[in-house]
Design an enzyme around this catalytic site. Sequence first.
Site, PDB file in Angstrom:
ATOM      1  N   GLU A 170       0.812  -1.218   0.000  1.00 29.77           N
ATOM      2  CA  GLU A 170       0.000   0.000   0.000  1.00 29.77           C
ATOM      3  C   GLU A 170       0.851   1.278   0.000  1.00 29.77           C
ATOM      4  O   GLU A 170       0.825   2.060   0.957  1.00 29.77           O
ATOM      5  CB  GLU A 170      -0.946   0.007   1.211  1.00 29.77           C
ATOM      6  CG  GLU A 170      -1.892  -1.181   1.256  1.00 29.77           C
ATOM      7  CD  GLU A 170      -2.900  -1.098   2.406  1.00 29.77           C
ATOM      8  OE1 GLU A 170      -2.849  -0.135   3.188  1.00 29.77           O
ATOM      9  OE2 GLU A 170      -3.729  -2.004   2.513  1.00 29.77           O
ATOM     10  N   GLU A 369      -5.063  -8.774   1.001  1.00 32.30           N
ATOM     11  CA  GLU A 369      -5.759  -8.464   2.263  1.00 32.30           C
ATOM     12  C   GLU A 369      -7.232  -8.263   1.980  1.00 32.30           C
ATOM     13  O   GLU A 369      -7.607  -7.616   0.997  1.00 32.30           O
ATOM     14  CB  GLU A 369      -5.249  -7.159   2.904  1.00 32.30           C
ATOM     15  CG  GLU A 369      -3.871  -7.215   3.481  1.00 32.30           C
ATOM     16  CD  GLU A 369      -3.446  -5.881   4.114  1.00 32.30           C
ATOM     17  OE1 GLU A 369      -4.322  -5.088   4.528  1.00 32.30           O
ATOM     18  OE2 GLU A 369      -2.229  -5.646   4.161  1.00 32.30           O
TER      19      GLU A 369
END
Length: 462
Positions: A170, A369
């Site tokens: 991220e 995720e």
Amino acid sequence: MTESRAFPRFPAGFVFGAATASYQIEGAAREDGRGPSIWDTYSHTPGLVANGDTGDIACDHYHRYPEDVALLRELGVDSYRFSIAWPRIVPDGSGPVNPKGLDFYARLVDELLAAGIEPAATLYHWDLPQALEDRGGWRVRETAERFAEYTAVVAGHLADRVPRWITLNEPWCSAFLGYSVGRHAPGAREGRGALAAAHHLLVGHGRAVEALRAAGVREAGITLNLDRNLPATGSAADRAAVVRADTQHNLVWTEPLLAGRYPHTEEETWGELITGQDFRRDGDLALIGQPLDFLGINYYRPIVVADAPHREPDPALRTATDNRYAEVRLAGARHTAMDWPVVPDSFTDLLVALKERYGDALPPIHITENGSAEHDEVSPDGAVHDRDRVAYLRGHLTALKAALDAGVDVRGYYVWSLLDNFEWAFGYGKRFGIVRVDYDTQRRTPKDSYHWYRAMIAAQRD
Ligand code: IFM
């Protein structure tokens, strides 16, 4: 609850896993030569993390990893995604390598392999060595070079036993929450600094992929948190706001990584990324856009966006974020403990839209995720009946299967997270685990969602 007909069915070979990250679970922050990271500094700064929580002890996974691997084995996952703490390996960010840090991950990997679980390693899940931040952090290109050196060390040690590698987790959070909004370490509120960080993270990714290839790893990729932005109304202004949000959150990463270019100036946003920035060098796009074996995607929720033409721009941030849009609460949806709306269909839509935009340039996808923080309670019987999390996982796995059916090449899914853990600026108050952690005793209690996920994985093999 666990009847197999209730489970979506995935193709043979589809990878089921669980994910964690170093600073969120390891603890042992000052042990065996680990150096300080920007998250140690940030969490120890009064007022920045809820309740004054830090990752000093976390889930004490550094000492308890055999117990956690046993939980994974019992769960029946094919793969475990963990991250490597850079400051355990290179405590000062450059210079001497710490053998005890390498040993810890070698022991973890061996334990996983002995349990029949494939390790998947993330090289950077936000714990930058503080020494590198002191020299400019991701604002400066040197950090990308140090990242490549660290990657070469770790891959040289573990490439023979770790098949799947993720360079960055991220990077949007690292660049913009870290250097523009200040809600993540290092807590900076800058404009140009955040743009430079975004670029240097991508350069670091490219240099790390080169190091991974040189070490002969089987699969190299990156993990992005891509948003599904929805317009608050059908108005042209709100739809234009969605384009701005997409550009800032998604295209800033996917365009250089998958299309070899910087994002366009749609809606006059990100002008600074388009016009020449002096931190860019010839050849950067080729480095950043080199082929990947997979794209990791973290997905949690859609974001509802409305035009906000009259918002006063924050002078410190104006070159880093276009704040002419605002996030709106989605009426009618259930919201998790993070106050995030639960809309599984948006997961399908995000993946299908990505496939439509990039076509054959889109590598196979791993969902690295997905999960939810809920208001868990321990029942008198000692169990955690986390019905809402089970519904979330069921809904999102069903939505994922719909994306596969629509032709999106998704190869794996990792639930976030194996354990309750340190949820960054929210501290330990938000629980994402399918296993409860009692932070006073470090006792682990598998929740109903753990049992549901276990049955779902087992059903695939019937
Ligand atoms: O806990 C985080 C993780 O570190 C990165 N992705 C989102 C999760 C939930 O907020």
